[in-house]
Scaffold this motif. Structure first.
Motif, PDB file in Angstrom:
ATOM      1  N   ASP A 110       0.834  -1.198   0.000  1.00  0.00           N
ATOM      2  CA  ASP A 110       0.000   0.000   0.000  1.00  0.00           C
ATOM      3  C   ASP A 110       0.872   1.254   0.000  1.00  0.00           C
ATOM      4  N   ASN A 111       0.230   2.389  -0.243  1.00  0.00           N
ATOM      5  CA  ASN A 111       0.965   3.648  -0.362  1.00  0.00           C
ATOM      6  C   ASN A 111       1.667   4.035   0.932  1.00  0.00           C
ATOM      7  N   THR A 112       1.042   3.739   2.066  1.00  0.00           N
ATOM      8  CA  THR A 112       1.656   4.071   3.358  1.00  0.00           C
ATOM      9  C   THR A 112       2.943   3.294   3.566  1.00  0.00           C
ATOM     10  N   THR A 113       2.919   2.026   3.256  1.00  0.00           N
ATOM     11  CA  THR A 113       4.116   1.195   3.409  1.00  0.00           C
ATOM     12  C   THR A 113       5.207   1.631   2.441  1.00  0.00           C
ATOM     13  N   LEU A 114       4.826   1.937   1.214  1.00  0.00           N
ATOM     14  CA  LEU A 114       5.802   2.401   0.234  1.00  0.00           C
ATOM     15  C   LEU A 114       6.439   3.713   0.686  1.00  0.00           C
ATOM     16  N   ALA A 115       5.627   4.599   1.229  1.00  0.00           N
ATOM     17  CA  ALA A 115       6.165   5.867   1.738  1.00  0.00           C
ATOM     18  C   ALA A 115       7.152   5.624   2.873  1.00  0.00           C
ATOM     19  N   ARG A 116       6.864   4.621   3.693  1.00  0.00           N
ATOM     20  CA  ARG A 116       7.796   4.285   4.783  1.00  0.00           C
ATOM     21  C   ARG A 116       9.112   3.753   4.212  1.00  0.00           C
ATOM     22  N   PHE A 117       9.032   2.900   3.200  1.00  0.00           N
ATOM     23  CA  PHE A 117      10.241   2.385   2.561  1.00  0.00           C
ATOM     24  C   PHE A 117      11.090   3.531   1.998  1.00  0.00           C
ATOM     25  N   ILE A 118      10.399   4.475   1.348  1.00  0.00           N
ATOM     26  CA  ILE A 118      11.117   5.613   0.750  1.00  0.00           C
ATOM     27  C   ILE A 118      11.771   6.470   1.826  1.00  0.00           C
ATOM     28  N   ALA A 119      11.061   6.703   2.929  1.00  0.00           N
ATOM     29  CA  ALA A 119      11.633   7.498   4.025  1.00  0.00           C
ATOM     30  C   ALA A 119      12.851   6.797   4.620  1.00  0.00           C
ATOM     31  N   ASN A 120      12.763   5.472   4.778  1.00  0.00           N
ATOM     32  CA  ASN A 120      13.905   4.718   5.297  1.00  0.00           C
ATOM     33  C   ASN A 120      15.097   4.817   4.352  1.00  0.00           C
ATOM     34  N   TYR A 121      14.829   4.655   3.058  1.00  0.00           N
ATOM     35  CA  TYR A 121      15.893   4.723   2.058  1.00  0.00           C
ATOM     36  C   TYR A 121      16.557   6.097   2.080  1.00  0.00           C
ATOM     37  N   GLN A 122      15.754   7.141   2.120  1.00  0.00           N
ATOM     38  CA  GLN A 122      16.298   8.495   2.102  1.00  0.00           C
ATOM     39  C   GLN A 122      17.157   8.756   3.334  1.00  0.00           C
ATOM     40  N   SER A 123      16.682   8.313   4.494  1.00  0.00           N
ATOM     41  CA  SER A 123      17.423   8.514   5.735  1.00  0.00           C
ATOM     42  C   SER A 123      18.767   7.793   5.694  1.00  0.00           C
ATOM     43  N   GLU A 124      18.770   6.539   5.246  1.00  0.00           N
ATOM     44  CA  GLU A 124      20.016   5.768   5.197  1.00  0.00           C
ATOM     45  C   GLU A 124      20.972   6.347   4.157  1.00  0.00           C
ATOM     46  N   ARG A 125      20.436   6.752   3.017  1.00  0.00           N
ATOM     47  CA  ARG A 125      21.277   7.306   1.955  1.00  0.00           C
ATOM     48  C   ARG A 125      21.915   8.618   2.398  1.00  0.00           C
ATOM     49  N   GLU A 126      21.146   9.450   3.064  1.00  0.00           N
ATOM     50  CA  GLU A 126      21.688  10.721   3.537  1.00  0.00           C
ATOM     51  C   GLU A 126      22.713  10.504   4.644  1.00  0.00           C
ATOM     52  N   GLY A 127      22.448   9.523   5.520  1.00  0.00           N
ATOM     53  CA  GLY A 127      23.418   9.205   6.562  1.00  0.00           C
ATOM     54  C   GLY A 127      24.731   8.725   5.972  1.00  0.00           C
ATOM     55  N   ALA A 128      24.663   7.876   4.956  1.00  0.00           N
ATOM     56  CA  ALA A 128      25.880   7.378   4.312  1.00  0.00           C
ATOM     57  C   ALA A 128      26.664   8.518   3.667  1.00  0.00           C
ATOM     58  N   ALA A 129      25.950   9.433   2.999  1.00  0.00           N
ATOM     59  CA  ALA A 129      26.619  10.567   2.359  1.00  0.00           C
ATOM     60  C   ALA A 129      27.329  11.440   3.388  1.00  0.00           C
ATOM     61  N   LEU A 130      26.669  11.664   4.527  1.00  0.00           N
ATOM     62  CA  LEU A 130      27.287  12.468   5.579  1.00  0.00           C
ATOM     63  C   LEU A 130      28.532  11.791   6.153  1.00  0.00           C
ATOM     64  N   TYR A 131      28.443  10.492   6.430  1.00  0.00           N
ATOM     65  CA  TYR A 131      29.592   9.788   6.986  1.00  0.00           C
ATOM     66  C   TYR A 131      30.763   9.779   6.014  1.00  0.00           C
ATOM     67  N   ARG A 132      30.479   9.620   4.728  1.00  0.00           N
ATOM     68  CA  ARG A 132      31.541   9.661   3.723  1.00  0.00           C
ATOM     69  C   ARG A 132      32.220  11.027   3.711  1.00  0.00           C
ATOM     70  N   GLU A 133      31.409  12.077   3.781  1.00  0.00           N
ATOM     71  CA  GLU A 133      31.979  13.429   3.785  1.00  0.00           C
ATOM     72  C   GLU A 133      32.761  13.697   5.062  1.00  0.00           C
ATOM     73  N   MET A 134      32.248  13.212   6.195  1.00  0.00           N
ATOM     74  CA  MET A 134      32.952  13.389   7.458  1.00  0.00           C
ATOM     75  C   MET A 134      34.283  12.653   7.442  1.00  0.00           C
ATOM     76  N   ALA A 135      34.301  11.456   6.859  1.00  0.00           N
ATOM     77  CA  ALA A 135      35.552  10.701   6.756  1.00  0.00           C
ATOM     78  C   ALA A 135      36.567  11.452   5.909  1.00  0.00           C
ATOM     79  N   ALA A 136      36.096  12.092   4.843  1.00  0.00           N
ATOM     80  CA  ALA A 136      36.995  12.805   3.942  1.00  0.00           C
ATOM     81  C   ALA A 136      37.579  14.063   4.579  1.00  0.00           C
ATOM     82  N   HIS A 137      36.904  14.600   5.602  1.00  0.00           N
ATOM     83  CA  HIS A 137      37.356  15.848   6.228  1.00  0.00           C
ATOM     84  C   HIS A 137      37.689  15.650   7.703  1.00  0.00           C
ATOM     85  N   GLU A 138      38.012  14.426   8.075  1.00  0.00           N
ATOM     86  CA  GLU A 138      38.463  14.112   9.432  1.00  0.00           C
ATOM     87  C   GLU A 138      39.974  13.905   9.401  1.00  0.00           C
TER      88      GLU A 138
END
Length: 375
Positions: free
Chosen positions: A4-32
């Motif tokens: 259903d749309n609610t579950t799909l929206a949850r999947f998308i929110a999870n994906y976005q959160s994890e993807r943004e977290g990974a991008a931040l950690y990569r950038e932090m590693a590059a500038h640590e």
């Protein structure tokens, strides 16, 4: 099996959160600058990327489209990491991990491992961002201790709040004087004098605060040096107890303390960090640098209500100041949402209402005094 749309929206929110977290950690590693910390951020990024891929497959299977663009807040944090270093954004990332630590507890698709890893990330980031790092061991322990004082970690927040102080105080001052119905020349002079007076006051207060803290810390380190020279065995025992309280076994703590005490310079540095919670390499930063930064940031905020008065016609200087101040209040409120995680529109609107309410009060008081003095 359909999704259903609610579950799909949850999947998308999870994906976005994890993807943004990974991008931040990569950038932090590059500038640590420290290799051990950089490697830790890389490992965290890999886990986040694995999680993101898991949710991407779920989205595609459900017939959805994974988002491509990173969120506005993440883009700002990435810029801040490149500009100020990983340490500047660490408290914000740790706060995000703390809020999300239980996000998968009731999501059956995530499984036990993903929920456990999120909790682990929250603990690690909380430890790194806090003044004391309980449970951390290994060679990097002493270096990590004391690195999270009031310096770089709060630079961005201090800039925003300092500009907000300059804006609100100058705006309220000008509205109070405007309420007294003084002539435009007096109002313009008030704009200049109020802005400079506020900036100088902030700079002096910041200089005194930082310099006093530095002098106190220098005195504490000097006293610790005297105690170390007079009673090295007692200092070794104190250091051993500190390490035991932080999670080391008694034997491990004693061995570490013994190695540290054998080198007087290293011993004093470690005792300052472990026992006093002071970073000898920083001591709270430069008093003059803090004063200069405070002066400039306050002045920048003060220019928002003051500068338009010099650019508008005499009949419209109050209106110009009020309009620009309202826009500035909303913008700074939205910027504060970077640190709080709240919606920028809500944060901006709240800041706007509070600022306008304060200015209305000063305008009303100025009007009462103006009428009284005129009478």
């Amino acid at each position: 099996m359909t999704t259903d749309n609610t579950t799909l929206a949850r999947f998308i929110a999870n994906y976005q959160s994890e993807r943004e977290g990974a991008a931040l950690y990569r950038e932090m590693a590059a500038h640590e600058p420290h290799a051990e910390m950089a490697e830790l951020y890389v490992r965290l990024a890999r886990v986040e990327e694995t999680h993101a891929e898991f949710w991407r497959r779920r989205i595609v299977t459900a017939g959805g489209q994974p988002p491509i663009r990173l969120g506005w807040r993440t883009r700002i944090l990435l810029w801040a990491t490149r500009r100020f270093g990983a340490q500047a954004v660490l408290p914000l990332v740790a706060s995000d991990e703390a809020r999300n630590r239980t996000i998968y507890d009731h999501q059956q698709e995530a499984g036990v491992d993903m929920a456990r890893q999120e909790r682990s990330h929250a603990r690690i980031l909380s430890m790194l961002a806090s003044p004391s790092h309980r449970g951390w061991d290994g060679p990097a322990y002493s270096r990590l201790e004391g690195r999270h004082g009031a310096g770089a970690a709060n630079n961005l927040r201090a800039m925003v709040l300092g500009a907000n102080d300059g804006l609100v105080s100058t705006f309220c001052l000008l509205m109070g004087v405007a309420g007294a119905a003084v002539n435009p020349h007096t109002l313009l002079a008030t704009a200049v004098a109020g802005s400079l007076a506020g900036a100088c006051s902030m700079a002096m207060g910041e200089w005194i605060s930082v310099q006093s803290a530095r002098e106190l810390q220098e005195k504490q380190i000097a006293s610790e040096a005297e105690e170390l020279a007079a009673s090295p065995a007692e200092e070794q025992e104190e250091l051993s107890l500190i390490y035991q309280a932080k999670g080391f076994t008694q034997d491990e703590a004693q061995q570490i303390a013994q190695r540290v005490i054998h080198d007087p310079a290293s011993a004093l540095d470690t005792l300052a960090r472990e026992e006093l919670g002071i970073n000898p390499d920083d001591l709270g930063g430069s008093a003059m640098g803090a004063a200069t930064a405070s002066f400039l940031v306050f002045l920048l905020g003060a220019m928002i209500p003051a500068l338009p008065m010099f650019l508008a016609p005499s009949s419209a200087i109050v209106t110009a100041s009020a309009v620009c101040s309202a826009l500035g209040l909303f913008a700074l409120g939205a910027a504060i949402a970077i640190f709080t995680g709240k919606h920028p529109l809500l944060s901006g609107a709240r800041q706007l209402l509070i600022g306008l309410a304060a200015a209305s009060v000063t305008f009303a008081i100025g009007h009462v005094f103006g009428v009284g003095l005129g009478g």
